[in-house]
Scaffold this active site. Structure first.
Site, short mmCIF file in Angstrom:
data_model
loop_
_atom_site.label_atom_id
_atom_site.label_comp_id
_atom_site.label_asym_id
_atom_site.label_seq_id
_atom_site.Cartn_x
_atom_site.Cartn_y
_atom_site.Cartn_z
N SER A 242 41.55 48.46 46.83
CA SER A 242 42.89 48.84 46.43
C SER A 242 43.95 48.35 47.43
O SER A 242 43.97 47.17 47.74
CB SER A 242 42.94 50.35 46.24
OG SER A 242 44.00 50.68 45.40
N HIS A 384 39.20 52.90 38.79
CA HIS A 384 39.63 52.37 40.08
C HIS A 384 38.85 53.04 41.21
O HIS A 384 39.04 54.22 41.48
CB HIS A 384 41.13 52.71 40.19
CG HIS A 384 41.80 52.12 41.37
ND1 HIS A 384 42.04 50.77 41.49
CD2 HIS A 384 42.33 52.69 42.48
CE1 HIS A 384 42.68 50.55 42.62
NE2 HIS A 384 42.87 51.69 43.24
C1 GTR Z 1 48.35 52.83 43.93
C2 GTR Z 1 49.14 51.58 44.11
C3 GTR Z 1 48.25 50.39 44.05
C4 GTR Z 1 46.97 50.58 44.85
C5 GTR Z 1 46.50 52.01 44.92
C6 GTR Z 1 45.57 52.38 46.08
O1 GTR Z 1 49.09 53.97 43.85
O2 GTR Z 1 50.10 51.54 43.08
O3 GTR Z 1 48.96 49.23 44.43
O4 GTR Z 1 47.09 50.04 46.10
O5 GTR Z 1 47.52 52.91 45.04
O6 GTR Z 1 45.64 51.88 47.17
O7 GTR Z 1 44.79 53.30 45.85
#
Ligand code: GTR
Length: 404
Positions: A242, A384
């Site tokens: 991420s 995610h």
């Molecule tokens: C989210 C963000 C993403 C990603 C994610 C993370 O909120 O919008 O770009 O980086 O966090 O790091 O878990």
């Protein structure tokens, strides 16, 4: 020329048309900023400098040089971690006037003299990577959640991220694992670039945002790994999930000592092409995380499809060293197809080096990883996250690319 012949030519010569995806202005990889073609490795190496400068000035900000050498202290060592399969070390790294150390947690596979390694930041502190009770809780700023209040980490988070760090599988495959808390380097909030390593350098001179600061921190860790005689510093894979996947890509693009770069679900500002405007947009990321990038990046808010640069160029900066991009099918915010396409497009530069990239502009099916060339890719079922399945792919790809 007959119309159907023209179609055939287009199909043969355009590996991927992005017109249908708001991407008609997508910058071509093998072109200098003047528009002249890049046809040789030498020319690419020159263009690389232009691209690097553009990313520095327009997106991530300029970093100070990484200090030479490293100051460190081994604070704890045991040869009987993970049921005796691993040795474990805690090593503190010190930086100029930083009031706290960067705390490394390292697992080495017992019986391997000099191990290849995965290096990556964790989100919540080293005590969250494992259920072992003797890893101290981080004293640095933590993001609040339903367990953490007032930005103070607590023992209740011990092992919280253990599913993201399958240490035993990594050790069993003969790799070392090196991790540290990204908050040791720079706290993840908009503090006007005062705290963490930002505070050590004059702002007038260095416009680095937090992603560039984290990436710089990984290079400093690499200074240590080059001195650690149980690590094969020529075989260090930098990995991140991420926001930390964006960091891994930036680190791989800027520091050639990383032999392999792995981006897990990195999305906007990471592997995903911005021009598609799918999932997180530049405005969305700048609004929520104004400290991640340099001030200039805000001028691209709502101009995702007309920027002079895009993320396939960041991936290509890693070439000819191998790179791996991974997506998850439910992770629409990170635009899995955009992640795949930029990895696919970066293949052009690998081909210039006589190496193979991804074969097709069509995304592979879920759980059908591509590990054959210098650009690896898989898409996993699910949300995610970084899971054991993802790590199994990274281990397999690194084993191949490092010829282990
Ligand atoms: C989210 C963000 C993403 C990603 C994610 C993370 O909120 O919008 O770009 O980086 O966090 O790091 O878990």
């Amino acid at each position: 020329m007959q119309v159907h012949k023209l179609y055939v030519l287009l199909i043969v010569f355009l590996p991927f048309t992005v017109e249908s995806q708001n991407c008609s202005g997508l910058p071509e990889l093998l072109k200098f900023n003047t528009g002249n073609a890049v046809t040789t490795i030498k020319a690419w190496e020159k263009h690389k400098k232009e691209l690097k400068k553009q990313f520095d000035e327009e997106m991530f900000g300029t970093q100070p040089p990484v200090p030479k050498g490293v100051r460190y202290k081994v604070v704890h060592e045991t040869a009987t971690a993970i049921g005796g399969k691993a040795s474990r070390k805690r090593v503190n790294l010190y930086l100029n006037n930083l009031d706290h150390p960067l705390e490394l947690l390292i697992y080495y596979p017992n019986g391997v003299k000099k191990a290849p390694a995965f290096l990556g930041y964790n989100f919540w502190g080293n005590h969250t990577v494992t259920f072992e009770t003797d890893i101290p809780v981080t004293a640095q700023w933590s993001r609040n959640n339903n367990i953490i209040q007032d930005h103070k980490a607590t023992d209740k988070m011990r092992g919280f991220s253990a599913s993201r760090w399958p240490v035993e599988a990594i050790i069993d495959a003969g790799f070392a694992l090196v991790t540290l808390y990204h908050g040791d380097v720079d706290p993840d909030f908009d503090d006007g670039f005062m705290n963490g390593v930002h505070g050590l350098y004059p702002r007038e001179k260095y416009s680095w945002g937090t992603i560039a600061a984290w990436s710089w921190g990984l290079s400093y860790v690499m200074n240590y790994l080059e001195k650690d005689n149980r690590i094969d510093a020529k075989k260090v894979a930098v990995v991140g999930h991420s926001r930390l996947g964006k960091v891994a890509l930036h680190a791989g693009a800027t520091d050639e000592r990383f032999a392999l770069t792995i981006s897990n679900n990195s999305g906007c500002g990471g592997a995903a092409l911005s021009c598609r405007k799918k999932g997180e947009t530049i405005k969305a990321i700048n609004d929520r995380f104004p400290h991640w990038f340099t001030a200039n990046f805000k001028k691209y808010n709502e101009k995702d499809d007309s920027m002079p640069f895009d993320q396939h160029q960041l991936i290509a900066l890693v070439a000819p060293r191998p790179v791996y991009v991974a997506s998850a099918d439910l992770d629409a915010w990170a635009d899995p197809e955009g992640e795949y396409l930029s990895a696919f497009l970066a293949g052009e530069v690998y081909r210039l080096y006589g190496l193979n990239g991804l074969k097709s502009d069509k995304m592979p099916a879920v759980h059908a990883p591509f590990h054959e060339g210098s650009v690896g890719y898989h898409i996993r079922a699910g949300k995610h996250d970084i899971t054991l399945y993802d790590w199994q792919q990274y281990i397999a790809f690194a084993t191949k690319r490092f010829c282990l």
